[in-house]
Motif scaffolding. Structure first.
Motif, PDB file in Angstrom:
ATOM      1  N   ASP A 167       0.825  -1.223   0.000  1.00 49.93           N
ATOM      2  CA  ASP A 167       0.000   0.000   0.000  1.00 49.93           C
ATOM      3  C   ASP A 167       0.855   1.267   0.000  1.00 49.93           C
ATOM      4  N   SER A 168       1.982   1.204   0.703  1.00 51.48           N
ATOM      5  CA  SER A 168       2.837   2.399   0.815  1.00 51.48           C
ATOM      6  C   SER A 168       3.494   2.771  -0.515  1.00 51.48           C
ATOM      7  N   MET A 169       3.466   1.829  -1.489  1.00 51.53           N
ATOM      8  CA  MET A 169       4.123   2.056  -2.780  1.00 51.53           C
ATOM      9  C   MET A 169       3.155   2.444  -3.888  1.00 51.53           C
ATOM     10  N   LEU A 170       1.852   2.426  -3.596  1.00 51.88           N
ATOM     11  CA  LEU A 170       0.860   2.623  -4.663  1.00 51.88           C
ATOM     12  C   LEU A 170       1.038   3.935  -5.418  1.00 51.88           C
ATOM     13  N   GLN A 171       1.433   4.996  -4.712  1.00 54.41           N
ATOM     14  CA  GLN A 171       1.577   6.318  -5.338  1.00 54.41           C
ATOM     15  C   GLN A 171       2.939   6.500  -6.015  1.00 54.41           C
ATOM     16  N   GLU A 172       3.843   5.531  -5.825  1.00 57.05           N
ATOM     17  CA  GLU A 172       5.193   5.658  -6.391  1.00 57.05           C
ATOM     18  C   GLU A 172       5.165   5.417  -7.900  1.00 57.05           C
ATOM     19  N   ILE A 173       6.047   6.125  -8.616  1.00 62.35           N
ATOM     20  CA  ILE A 173       6.160   5.953 -10.069  1.00 62.35           C
ATOM     21  C   ILE A 173       6.869   4.629 -10.373  1.00 62.35           C
ATOM     22  N   VAL A 174       6.358   3.879 -11.368  1.00 61.82           N
ATOM     23  CA  VAL A 174       7.073   2.703 -11.882  1.00 61.82           C
ATOM     24  C   VAL A 174       8.154   3.250 -12.806  1.00 61.82           C
ATOM     25  N   SER A 175       9.417   3.117 -12.415  1.00 59.60           N
ATOM     26  CA  SER A 175      10.501   3.851 -13.105  1.00 59.60           C
ATOM     27  C   SER A 175      10.547   3.574 -14.601  1.00 59.60           C
ATOM     28  N   GLU A 176      10.191   2.349 -15.010  1.00 57.46           N
ATOM     29  CA  GLU A 176      10.245   2.003 -16.442  1.00 57.46           C
ATOM     30  C   GLU A 176       9.053   2.541 -17.221  1.00 57.46           C
ATOM     31  N   LEU A 177       8.042   3.045 -16.511  1.00 55.07           N
ATOM     32  CA  LEU A 177       6.766   3.377 -17.178  1.00 55.07           C
ATOM     33  C   LEU A 177       6.323   4.822 -16.929  1.00 55.07           C
ATOM     34  N   HIS A 178       7.244   5.711 -16.630  1.00 54.85           N
ATOM     35  CA  HIS A 178       6.868   7.092 -16.315  1.00 54.85           C
ATOM     36  C   HIS A 178       5.829   7.611 -17.325  1.00 54.85           C
ATOM     37  N   PRO A 179       4.703   8.242 -16.871  1.00 59.58           N
ATOM     38  CA  PRO A 179       4.393   8.721 -15.525  1.00 59.58           C
ATOM     39  C   PRO A 179       3.496   7.771 -14.723  1.00 59.58           C
ATOM     40  N   LEU A 180       3.427   6.498 -15.098  1.00 57.74           N
ATOM     41  CA  LEU A 180       2.500   5.593 -14.409  1.00 57.74           C
ATOM     42  C   LEU A 180       2.998   5.247 -13.005  1.00 57.74           C
ATOM     43  N   ARG A 181       2.034   5.233 -12.065  1.00 52.19           N
ATOM     44  CA  ARG A 181       2.312   4.804 -10.695  1.00 52.19           C
ATOM     45  C   ARG A 181       1.912   3.340 -10.558  1.00 52.19           C
ATOM     46  N   TYR A 182       2.331   2.713  -9.476  1.00 52.17           N
ATOM     47  CA  TYR A 182       1.940   1.312  -9.266  1.00 52.17           C
ATOM     48  C   TYR A 182       0.416   1.181  -9.254  1.00 52.17           C
ATOM     49  N   LYS A 183      -0.280   2.173  -8.702  1.00 50.95           N
ATOM     50  CA  LYS A 183      -1.753   2.104  -8.618  1.00 50.95           C
ATOM     51  C   LYS A 183      -2.407   2.174 -10.004  1.00 50.95           C
ATOM     52  N   ASP A 184      -1.657   2.620 -11.029  1.00 49.16           N
ATOM     53  CA  ASP A 184      -2.211   2.739 -12.380  1.00 49.16           C
ATOM     54  C   ASP A 184      -2.032   1.470 -13.205  1.00 49.16           C
ATOM     55  N   LEU A 185      -1.289   0.488 -12.683  1.00 49.07           N
ATOM     56  CA  LEU A 185      -1.003  -0.714 -13.484  1.00 49.07           C
ATOM     57  C   LEU A 185      -2.283  -1.473 -13.816  1.00 49.07           C
ATOM     58  N   PRO A 186      -2.383  -2.030 -15.028  1.00 55.21           N
ATOM     59  CA  PRO A 186      -3.553  -2.845 -15.371  1.00 55.21           C
ATOM     60  C   PRO A 186      -3.679  -4.042 -14.436  1.00 55.21           C
ATOM     61  N   PHE A 187      -4.915  -4.414 -14.134  1.00 53.82           N
ATOM     62  CA  PHE A 187      -5.257  -5.616 -13.344  1.00 53.82           C
ATOM     63  C   PHE A 187      -4.759  -5.557 -11.902  1.00 53.82           C
ATOM     64  N   ILE A 188      -4.423  -4.356 -11.412  1.00 54.96           N
ATOM     65  CA  ILE A 188      -3.822  -4.225 -10.079  1.00 54.96           C
ATOM     66  C   ILE A 188      -4.775  -4.693  -8.974  1.00 54.96           C
ATOM     67  N   SER A 189      -6.085  -4.707  -9.265  1.00 54.82           N
ATOM     68  CA  SER A 189      -7.053  -5.098  -8.224  1.00 54.82           C
ATOM     69  C   SER A 189      -7.211  -6.616  -8.111  1.00 54.82           C
ATOM     70  N   ARG A 385      -4.433   8.297 -16.156  1.00 55.44           N
ATOM     71  CA  ARG A 385      -3.163   8.954 -15.803  1.00 55.44           C
ATOM     72  C   ARG A 385      -2.642   9.797 -16.974  1.00 55.44           C
ATOM     73  N   TYR A 386      -2.761   9.274 -18.182  1.00 50.22           N
ATOM     74  CA  TYR A 386      -2.307  10.039 -19.362  1.00 50.22           C
ATOM     75  C   TYR A 386      -3.177  11.272 -19.580  1.00 50.22           C
ATOM     76  N   LEU A 387      -4.485  11.133 -19.356  1.00 52.43           N
ATOM     77  CA  LEU A 387      -5.383  12.280 -19.523  1.00 52.43           C
ATOM     78  C   LEU A 387      -5.030  13.394 -18.550  1.00 52.43           C
ATOM     79  N   SER A 388      -4.696  13.027 -17.313  1.00 53.78           N
ATOM     80  CA  SER A 388      -4.445  14.056 -16.299  1.00 53.78           C
ATOM     81  C   SER A 388      -3.001  14.551 -16.307  1.00 53.78           C
ATOM     82  N   ASP A 389      -2.064  13.641 -16.614  1.00 52.60           N
ATOM     83  CA  ASP A 389      -0.663  13.985 -16.402  1.00 52.60           C
ATOM     84  C   ASP A 389       0.111  14.310 -17.675  1.00 52.60           C
TER      85      ASP A 389
END
Length: 455
Positions: A167-189, A385-389
């Motif tokens: 949970d503490s990492m959800l807002q962190e950027i996935v370095s290989e996928l900027h600007p996507l955060r871990y919470k933005d990954l497909p199928f994360i739920s 994420r792309y729409l906003s960022d």
């Protein structure tokens, strides 16, 4: 297709066999693509599941091949693995038999009809059958290009211990996928094993002859560069297909209520918030109640699509307090389904509150309509994420009545909203350039036709 063009390629009459999964967001772009390819002289066969079957009377020039799927209902996202497995297992045999029949029927023909398979990545059996029969195949990706690297990296993230995510990492950027955060990954739920199984199913085992993406070069240059560096086959950017090749009639699985257009005609320019969470998403009554209060309290006109059976445990909106519904009707309209492309093109629409499915996103980008982002799963969080960022023509909404009220006003009547509308209009202009003669998508489609003829 010009006769000279055909003669140049040996006078063959290519037959294209297209198959898309029975999901609205996959079938619609495939039918738009089929319409375009038919206009270039190709024979078109649409192989489709019985579930959510397209209406052949809307496409009289195509041959339709129903595939026995033994499925009666589109499942919730949590059951995606079982659904896709059953869909592919059940459709494969009939699809293969049909192709063998075509091949055998022309064994003695002097002028053989070449066959090319075009399939959406969820119908992966088609690629496997094409490989077995020695036929060329092309994958149409109906999600954003940026979603592809985000799906592809999931097994690697798991191997490296970065998934399942804390949970503490959800807002962190996935370095290989900027600007996507871990919470933005497909199928994360989904549980991680289910996610890995799903990724394994939908990533092609046999490389296709080419890929098509329903996107534009200017929208996703970084993701397209990554894809081209990874796959040494042609990548054609052919979007937005609904603008390049509008179908002669609706491709919607649900009956559209066109009466909302006459209601929109009476509204002021760019004043209406259009709300639709797509053809699959389900919400509970608490979420819908917060949405209703937020819309009512915003004091802005709205057109709200609430799909029947999209609210868990209810038929429609019968649970909303009568007083609230009465208040809402004073400034808004609630319908069960709407002709979305027509709605978004209407002068009265000022914003689109959306689940951010890729078709909805492309339709909004194409009409210069800024967005409130309410993603659920699959590729929707990537798009949000792309729409906003990146494109900066939307922002994510928090589903609480006070937050909703503020977000609607922020988009429709604030200075920040004006700036978003301006950026949305700039993107709309770039889309127009991309699909016009000499534009990137126009050129890519021309190259696609030449490529198919060369196979």
């Amino acid at each position: 297709m010009e006769q000279g063009e055909m003669a140049e390629h040996g006078g063959r009459r290519p037959r294209l066999v297209l198959t898309a999964s029975p999901l609205q967001g996959h079938m619609t772009p495939m039918l738009h693509l089929a319409t375009f390819l038919h206009s270039k002289g190709f024979s078109i066969t649409i192989a489709h599941s019985e579930l959510n079957r397209p209406d052949p009377s809307n496409h009289p020039a195509f041959t339709f091949l129903p595939l026995l799927d033994h499925l009666s209902v589109t499942p919730g996202f949590a059951n995606a693995v079982q659904f896709l497995q059953a869909l592919n297992d059940n459709c494969r045999q009939h699809f293969q038999e049909h192709l063998v029949q075509i091949i055998n029927a022309q064994k003695d023909a002097s002028q053989k009809e070449s066959i090319v398979i075009i399939y959406d990545n969820l119908m992966y059996f088609a690629g496997s059958v094409a490989g077995d029969l020695g036929l060329p195949s092309i994958i149409l990706r109906t999600s954003s290009a940026s979603t592809f690297p985000a799906i592809k990296i999931i097994p690697q993230l798991h191997q490296e211990g970065r998934l399942p995510v804390q949970d503490s990492m959800l807002q962190e950027i996935v370095s290989e996928l900027h600007p996507l955060r871990y919470k933005d990954l497909p199928f994360i739920s989904l549980p991680i094993q289910q996610t890995l199984e799903l990724v394994n199913m939908i990533m092609p085992k046999t490389p296709p002859s080419a890929y098509m993406w329903n996107t534009l070069e200017f929208l996703e240059p970084s993701a397209l560069t990554q894809i081209r560096n990874n796959y040494h086959v042609p990548i054609f950017t052919v979007g937005p297909l609904h603008k390049i090749s509008p179908t002669p009639s609706s491709t919607s699985f649900l009956k559209e209520d066109s009466s909302c257009i006459s209601w929109l005609d009476k509204q002021a320019s760019k004043s209406v918030m259009y709300v639709s969470l797509g053809s699959l998403a389900k919400a509970d009554d608490k979420v819908i109640t917060e949405m209703a209060w937020g819309l009512a309290n915003s004091n802005q006109p709205f057109l709200w699509v609430v799909r029947p059976a999209s609210i868990k445990g209810f038929e429609w909106i019968e649970f909303l307090p009568e007083g609230l519904v009465t208040e809402m009707k004073e400034r808004g309209l609630i319908v069960k389904w709407a002709p979305q492309k027509e709605v978004l093109a209407h002068f009265a629409i000022g914003g689109f509150w959306s689940h951010c499915g890729w078709n909805s996103t492309l339709e909004s980008l194409s009409e210069g309509v800024p967005m409130l982002c309410h993603p659920f799963d699959a590729d929707q969080k990537v798009n949000s994420r792309y729409l906003s960022d990146v494109w900066k023509m939307g922002f994510e909404i928090v589903v609480e009545r006070g937050e909703i009220e503020g977000a609607i006003r922020r988009l429709l009547v604030s200075k920040e909203g004006e700036e978003m509308k301006q950026r949305a209009l700039e993107i709309q202009e770039k889309v127009k350039v991309g699909v016009c003669h000499g534009g990137s998508s126009h050129n890519s489609l021309k190259e696609l036709v030449d490529f198919i003829l060369s196979l």
